[in-house]
Every structure is written in structure tokens, then in C-alpha cells.
Design a protein around this motif. Structure first.
Motif, short mmCIF file in Angstrom:
data_model
loop_
_atom_site.label_atom_id
_atom_site.label_comp_id
_atom_site.label_asym_id
_atom_site.label_seq_id
_atom_site.Cartn_x
_atom_site.Cartn_y
_atom_site.Cartn_z
N VAL A 26 4.67 9.69 0.12
CA VAL A 26 6.12 9.54 0.29
C VAL A 26 6.53 8.13 -0.12
N ASP A 27 7.83 7.98 -0.44
CA ASP A 27 8.36 6.66 -0.79
C ASP A 27 8.61 5.81 0.45
N ALA A 28 9.09 6.46 1.52
CA ALA A 28 9.36 5.74 2.77
C ALA A 28 9.22 6.72 3.93
N HIS A 29 8.79 6.20 5.07
CA HIS A 29 8.69 7.03 6.27
C HIS A 29 10.06 7.12 6.94
N GLU A 30 10.37 8.31 7.45
CA GLU A 30 11.62 8.49 8.19
C GLU A 30 11.49 7.86 9.57
N GLU A 31 12.56 7.29 10.05
CA GLU A 31 12.56 6.68 11.38
C GLU A 31 12.69 7.77 12.44
N GLY A 32 12.10 7.55 13.59
CA GLY A 32 12.22 8.47 14.72
C GLY A 32 11.24 9.62 14.62
N PRO A 33 11.42 10.59 15.49
CA PRO A 33 10.50 11.73 15.52
C PRO A 33 10.70 12.66 14.32
N SER A 34 9.68 13.43 14.02
CA SER A 34 9.76 14.39 12.92
C SER A 34 10.65 15.56 13.31
N VAL A 35 10.93 16.40 12.35
CA VAL A 35 11.80 17.55 12.58
C VAL A 35 11.19 18.50 13.62
N GLN A 36 9.87 18.63 13.63
CA GLN A 36 9.21 19.52 14.58
C GLN A 36 9.39 19.06 16.03
N MET A 37 9.53 17.76 16.24
CA MET A 37 9.63 17.22 17.59
C MET A 37 11.06 17.17 18.11
N LYS A 38 12.04 17.27 17.22
CA LYS A 38 13.43 17.21 17.64
C LYS A 38 13.84 18.54 18.28
N MET A 94 0.84 -1.19 0.00
CA MET A 94 0.00 0.00 0.00
C MET A 94 0.88 1.24 0.00
N PRO A 95 0.38 2.34 -0.55
CA PRO A 95 1.14 3.58 -0.57
C PRO A 95 1.31 4.18 0.83
N LEU A 96 2.37 4.95 1.00
CA LEU A 96 2.66 5.61 2.27
C LEU A 96 2.34 7.10 2.13
N TYR A 97 1.71 7.64 3.17
CA TYR A 97 1.33 9.05 3.16
C TYR A 97 1.73 9.71 4.48
N GLU A 98 1.91 11.04 4.40
CA GLU A 98 2.10 11.86 5.60
C GLU A 98 1.06 12.97 5.55
N HIS A 99 0.41 13.20 6.69
CA HIS A 99 -0.66 14.19 6.79
C HIS A 99 -0.34 15.18 7.90
N VAL A 100 -0.59 16.46 7.64
CA VAL A 100 -0.51 17.49 8.67
C VAL A 100 -1.89 18.15 8.73
#
Length: 121
Positions: free
Chosen positions: A93-105, A1-7
Motif C-alpha cells: 500500500v502507499d499509506a496506512h489508514e488511520e484508526g481501526p480497519s473496516v472489519q473492526m468498525k 521502507m515499503p508499507l504492507y498489509e497482511h491478512v
């Protein structure tokens, strides 16, 4: 299945629990239609660059999903109809990044970054 990111941006006059409840509600909508939420983050109340519906601030939430496009379309449709949701952004997106997002770092360099001393003019 495709991968998505939502804000998603929700109204500022909601409580934190209500804003997180919206994320849970839309996660169940997605799972009912054959998708799954890989990760979700609540970014908190942030100031926006411009007013949206007379609001200066909004509750920001981030979702990483693995779902068919029909499930994503249904979730977006319901988000746009919901009175508490002001804006929605969905990216495939092609792949999800591991760990927290940039906003949480946390920024390791501090608020101002790595700035050199100014020379006298």
C-alpha cells in the motif's frame, strides 16, 4: 521502507491465545529481519465462503507493516510452511489508514443497512 498489509487465516481449532501467539511470532520474524509492525488486529473466528482443508471457519488476523521486501518474503515463507496457517494475503500500500480497519468498525446503520420500505406488489 515499503508499507504492507497482511491478512492471515489460521485453523479454527486453535484457541484465541494460540492464534494471537501466531501473530506475535510472525511479528518477531519480521522485526528480526529489519522490519516493524505498525499495527496488528485480531479479527476473531469468522465463517469462510468455502472450505479450506476441511475447515469452515478460521481465525483472522490483520497486520500493518513497514518492512523491506526481503523481510516480508521471509515472513510469508514461514507462514506458508506453518501447519496452523491456512491462507496468507499480502498487499503493498502507499499509506496506512488511520484508526481501526473496516472489519473492526461497528456498522452505524445496523445489520440490514438503510433499506426503504417495500411496496405491495
Amino acid at each position: 521502507m515499503p508499507l504492507y498489509e497482511h491478512v492471515m487465516i489460521a485453523r479454527q481449532d486453535l484457541s484465541n491465545a494460540q492464534a494471537e501467539g501466531l501473530v506475535e511470532h510472525f511479528s518477531t520474524v519480521l522485526s528480526d529481519n529489519g522490519g516493524k509492525v505498525v499495527d496488528s488486529e485480531y479479527w476473531g473466528v469468522k465463517t469462510m465462503a468455502y472450505k479450506i482443508n476441511k475447515n469452515r471457519k478460521g481465525h483472522y488476523a490483520f497486520l500493518k507493516t513497514d518492512a523491506p521486501s526481503t523481510a516480508v518474503q521471509e515472513m510469508e515463507r514461514l507462514m506458508r510452511l506453518h501447519d496452523d496457517v491456512m491462507r496468507v494475503l499480502t498487499i503493498k500500500v502507499d499509506a496506512h489508514e488511520e484508526g481501526p480497519s473496516v472489519q473492526m468498525k461497528k456498522d452505524e446503520r445496523g445489520d440490514r443497512g438503510d433499506r426503504r420500505e417495500r411496496r405491495d406488489r
